[in-house]
Design a protein around this motif. Structure first.
Motif, PDB file in Angstrom:
ATOM      1  N   TYR A 295       0.870  -1.173   0.000  1.00 56.66           N
ATOM      2  CA  TYR A 295       0.000   0.000   0.000  1.00 56.66           C
ATOM      3  C   TYR A 295       0.908   1.225   0.000  1.00 56.66           C
ATOM      4  N   TYR A 296       1.190   1.734  -1.180  1.00 57.30           N
ATOM      5  CA  TYR A 296       2.076   2.891  -1.335  1.00 57.30           C
ATOM      6  C   TYR A 296       3.396   2.692  -0.583  1.00 57.30           C
ATOM      7  N   GLY A 297       3.930   1.478  -0.656  1.00 59.41           N
ATOM      8  CA  GLY A 297       5.204   1.165  -0.019  1.00 59.41           C
ATOM      9  C   GLY A 297       5.063   0.454   1.309  1.00 59.41           C
ATOM     10  N   LEU A 298       3.875   0.407   1.894  1.00 66.81           N
ATOM     11  CA  LEU A 298       3.671  -0.250   3.188  1.00 66.81           C
ATOM     12  C   LEU A 298       3.417  -1.736   2.995  1.00 66.81           C
ATOM     13  N   ASP A 299       4.177  -2.558   3.706  1.00 68.54           N
ATOM     14  CA  ASP A 299       3.996  -3.999   3.574  1.00 68.54           C
ATOM     15  C   ASP A 299       3.055  -4.585   4.622  1.00 68.54           C
ATOM     16  N   LYS A 300       3.009  -3.972   5.815  1.00 68.26           N
ATOM     17  CA  LYS A 300       2.236  -4.597   6.887  1.00 68.26           C
ATOM     18  C   LYS A 300       1.826  -3.560   7.931  1.00 68.26           C
ATOM     19  N   PHE A 301       0.599  -3.684   8.426  1.00 75.17           N
ATOM     20  CA  PHE A 301       0.167  -2.867   9.556  1.00 75.17           C
ATOM     21  C   PHE A 301      -0.817  -3.666  10.389  1.00 75.17           C
ATOM     22  N   SER A 302      -1.095  -3.180  11.581  1.00 76.46           N
ATOM     23  CA  SER A 302      -2.047  -3.842  12.459  1.00 76.46           C
ATOM     24  C   SER A 302      -3.214  -2.918  12.756  1.00 76.46           C
ATOM     25  N   LEU A 303      -4.332  -3.521  13.137  1.00 82.86           N
ATOM     26  CA  LEU A 303      -5.514  -2.791  13.578  1.00 82.86           C
ATOM     27  C   LEU A 303      -5.716  -3.123  15.046  1.00 82.86           C
ATOM     28  N   ASP A 304      -5.404  -2.162  15.903  1.00 78.05           N
ATOM     29  CA  ASP A 304      -5.443  -2.384  17.343  1.00 78.05           C
ATOM     30  C   ASP A 304      -6.849  -2.133  17.872  1.00 78.05           C
ATOM     31  N   ALA A 305      -7.380  -3.096  18.654  1.00 76.89           N
ATOM     32  CA  ALA A 305      -8.773  -3.059  19.102  1.00 76.89           C
ATOM     33  C   ALA A 305      -8.976  -2.262  20.381  1.00 76.89           C
ATOM     34  N   SER A 306      -7.936  -1.637  20.921  1.00 72.94           N
ATOM     35  CA  SER A 306      -8.020  -0.894  22.192  1.00 72.94           C
ATOM     36  C   SER A 306      -8.456  -1.804  23.330  1.00 72.94           C
ATOM     37  N   PHE A 307      -7.886  -3.003  23.359  1.00 72.71           N
ATOM     38  CA  PHE A 307      -8.160  -3.955  24.435  1.00 72.71           C
ATOM     39  C   PHE A 307      -7.638  -3.396  25.752  1.00 72.71           C
ATOM     40  N   GLN A 308      -8.453  -3.413  26.784  1.00 75.67           N
ATOM     41  CA  GLN A 308      -8.122  -2.889  28.105  1.00 75.67           C
ATOM     42  C   GLN A 308      -7.671  -1.430  28.011  1.00 75.67           C
ATOM     43  N   ASP A 309      -8.322  -0.674  27.151  1.00 75.36           N
ATOM     44  CA  ASP A 309      -7.995   0.738  26.977  1.00 75.36           C
ATOM     45  C   ASP A 309      -9.272   1.532  26.727  1.00 75.36           C
ATOM     46  N   ASN A 310      -9.940   1.933  27.784  1.00 72.83           N
ATOM     47  CA  ASN A 310     -11.182   2.688  27.643  1.00 72.83           C
ATOM     48  C   ASN A 310     -10.956   4.075  27.061  1.00 72.83           C
ATOM     49  N   SER A 311      -9.748   4.580  27.159  1.00 73.80           N
ATOM     50  CA  SER A 311      -9.448   5.898  26.601  1.00 73.80           C
ATOM     51  C   SER A 311      -9.245   5.855  25.092  1.00 73.80           C
ATOM     52  N   TYR A 312      -9.002   4.676  24.515  1.00 71.67           N
ATOM     53  CA  TYR A 312      -8.642   4.491  23.108  1.00 71.67           C
ATOM     54  C   TYR A 312      -7.332   5.207  22.773  1.00 71.67           C
ATOM     55  N   MET A 313      -6.558   5.638  23.774  1.00 71.33           N
ATOM     56  CA  MET A 313      -5.432   6.526  23.494  1.00 71.33           C
ATOM     57  C   MET A 313      -4.095   6.081  24.076  1.00 71.33           C
ATOM     58  N   LYS A 314      -3.991   4.917  24.717  1.00 77.09           N
ATOM     59  CA  LYS A 314      -2.713   4.543  25.323  1.00 77.09           C
ATOM     60  C   LYS A 314      -1.592   4.475  24.293  1.00 77.09           C
ATOM     61  N   SER A 315      -1.774   3.674  23.251  1.00 77.74           N
ATOM     62  CA  SER A 315      -0.733   3.541  22.226  1.00 77.74           C
ATOM     63  C   SER A 315      -0.550   4.845  21.464  1.00 77.74           C
ATOM     64  N   TRP A 316      -1.640   5.511  21.171  1.00 77.68           N
ATOM     65  CA  TRP A 316      -1.614   6.788  20.445  1.00 77.68           C
ATOM     66  C   TRP A 316      -0.721   7.796  21.149  1.00 77.68           C
ATOM     67  N   ILE A 317      -0.865   7.918  22.461  1.00 75.17           N
ATOM     68  CA  ILE A 317      -0.066   8.870  23.235  1.00 75.17           C
ATOM     69  C   ILE A 317       1.379   8.395  23.354  1.00 75.17           C
ATOM     70  N   ALA A 318       1.576   7.108  23.656  1.00 77.28           N
ATOM     71  CA  ALA A 318       2.937   6.604  23.843  1.00 77.28           C
ATOM     72  C   ALA A 318       3.780   6.774  22.585  1.00 77.28           C
ATOM     73  N   TYR A 319       3.219   6.441  21.415  1.00 82.75           N
ATOM     74  CA  TYR A 319       3.972   6.588  20.171  1.00 82.75           C
ATOM     75  C   TYR A 319       4.214   8.062  19.838  1.00 82.75           C
ATOM     76  N   ASP A 320       3.266   8.916  20.180  1.00 87.34           N
ATOM     77  CA  ASP A 320       3.470  10.352  19.936  1.00 87.34           C
ATOM     78  C   ASP A 320       4.600  10.875  20.809  1.00 87.34           C
ATOM     79  N   MET A 321       4.663  10.414  22.054  1.00 88.39           N
ATOM     80  CA  MET A 321       5.756  10.824  22.929  1.00 88.39           C
ATOM     81  C   MET A 321       7.093  10.329  22.399  1.00 88.39           C
TER      82      MET A 321
END
Length: 450
Positions: A110-136
């Motif tokens: 996909y425009y050079g991307l070979d693989k990605f994941s779709l994270d279900a926000s398991f045990q994450d009611n904020s939907y933002m744990k990974s989003w914030i950690a990767y941004d940091m």
């Protein structure tokens, strides 16, 4: 003339073939991973019910993926996860996190991307744990996976809001390290009961077999020379001397600045010692971020008693972020921090993170904009692990945790809050009050019952 014509064709059509210039950002970075909006992904699959029934087996199934209206056929799709996948099945749910692989059945991307994941926000009611950690991590200039929010539909039916995350494989390596990149590994155990010294990046001996948890999880083909470079680097690391020969010290320090801040106990600095990627090039190692659904002090298996003590984790010490037995067996942290110059740099990087990311107001604005963007989708999410009110409380809780954590780290840097386990046990300094926080509001396994 034929060769020139072939080069011209490749030059003109390189993007569609997944070929990119070394000086240009990959096409997928500004498409699927445009963070300013919620994207759409339609999964077109012949028998979705059969896919769900066999999801625990983690076998790939072919599907067509429609990303923001653009179709890609013959794409590999499977469920992913360890405990999250097992518990999703155990509680009779089917909101699995997914892996998407464009080159599983045929050469494609996909425009050079070979693989990605779709994270279900398991045990994450904020939907933002990974989003914030990767941004940091990105803020601190640590190579981190790209991510964006996506609304997923399956065969035309709404499936829910997920977080698309770039998988660290070939495209990730090219994007961060260039076409002549080095080797990438995802060290992981086969049994927690084993010693797993290699996952902890401990040098034991010269035998390749002693580092099987690293080498069998290589993302690219490796040979004996690749294996020897890793072992040589671990040997140098074990001495605590001339570390610049074996590790990218600056980047390792930046990684641990964020890793320690987010109190991820299911990580290299936790009991398991995994959930990271290891990058090696020219005999120099880097540690790269991965898997934050149990960060922000929500890994219950790693918590001491009393569990869910928010004050304990808001004030988690930055200088000894694990007990002595763990610290001495984590040389990538312990042996680096024994060097006074590196330790001082670690504190300077914490000052940079707290001042620039939190005290500047960036973080509060980032979360506010994210919440506004995803709230309508969370409200309509048909497979969500939590209610909309739970989401609002989760977003409030992760915001409060991080802001209080920033206050504590500032105090630890200034000497008013204990920065080591020993200082804490001796009652030195004052803790930041976190009595208004209830960590399970970020999501817990018990939520699955509902």
């Amino acid at each position: 003339m034929a060769a020139a014509l072939a080069v011209t064709i490749l030059f003109c059509n390189g993007a569609s073939l997944g070929i990119q210039s070394a000086s240009a950002a990959p096409g997928y970075e500004t498409r699927l991973f445009d963070k300013s909006r919620v994207h759409t992904i339609d999964i077109l699959i012949e028998d979705w019910e059969a896919f769900l029934q066999t999801a625990p087996e983690e076998e790939y199934t072919a599907c067509t993926l429609v990303i923001d209206g653009e179709a890609f056929s013959n794409v590999g799709l499977r469920a992913k996860g360890n405990n999250s996948r097992r518990l999703t099945e155990q509680y009779g749910l089917d909101r699995y996190s997914l892996k998407v692989e464009f080159d599983h059945y045929a050469h494609g991307s996909y425009y050079g991307l070979d693989k990605f994941s779709l994270d279900a926000s398991f045990q994450d009611n904020s939907y933002m744990k990974s989003w914030i950690a990767y941004d940091m991590m990105s803020y601190m200039d640590v190579p981190a996976p790209l991510c964006s929010y996506v609304w997923v539909r399956v065969n035309g039916a709404d499936w829910g809001l997920f977080l698309a995350i770039e998988e660290p494989e070939e495209a990730f390596a090219r994007r961060n390290f260039g076409v002549d990149h080095g080797q990438l590994y995802k060290p992981d155990y086969t049994s927690l009961q084993a010693e797993n010294a290699d996952i902890h990046l401990r040098y034991t001996d010269e035998r390749f077999a002693s580092y099987d948890n690293i080498f069998r999880n290589a993302k690219f083909g490796i040979d004996d020379a690749d294996r020897q470079r890793v072992i040589d680097a671990l040997r140098i690391l074990s001495t605590g001397e001339t570390l610049e020969r074996a590790i990218d010290v600056e980047e390792v320090l930046r990684y641990f600045t964020v890793q320690v801040f987010v109190v991820n106990l299911d990580s290299y600095l936790g009991k398991t010692g995994h959930n990271y990627f290891l990058y090696e090039q020219d005999g120099v190692l880097r540690i790269l971020p991965w898997d934050y659904n149990l960060a922000f002090a929500t890994y219950s298996l790693g918590m001491p008693n009393p569990i869910n003590d928010a004050a304990l984790y808001v004030n988690y010490p930055i200088d000894t972020p694990a007990d002595g037995a763990i610290m001495k067996n984590r040389p990538l942290y312990h042996n680096v921090m024994k060097n006074d110059r590196y330790f001082a740099r670690y504190h300077a990087l914490f000052d940079q993170l707290i001042a620039g990311y939190f005290e500047s107001g960036y973080f509060a604005d980032f979360v506010r904009r994210t919440q506004q963007m995803i709230a309508p989708y969370v409200a309509d999410d048909p497979t969500a692990f939590c209610s909309y009110d739970d989401f609002l409380k989760g977003a409030e809780t992760i915001t409060s945790f991080c802001l209080l954590r920033a206050q504590s780290v500032r105090g630890q840097l200034e000497g008013t809050v204990p920065s080591t386990i020993r200082e804490r046990e001796e009652g030195l300094g004052e803790w930041i009050d976190a009595s208004g926080l209830w960590l399970p509001d970020l999501g817990e396994i018990a939520d699955l019952k509902n």
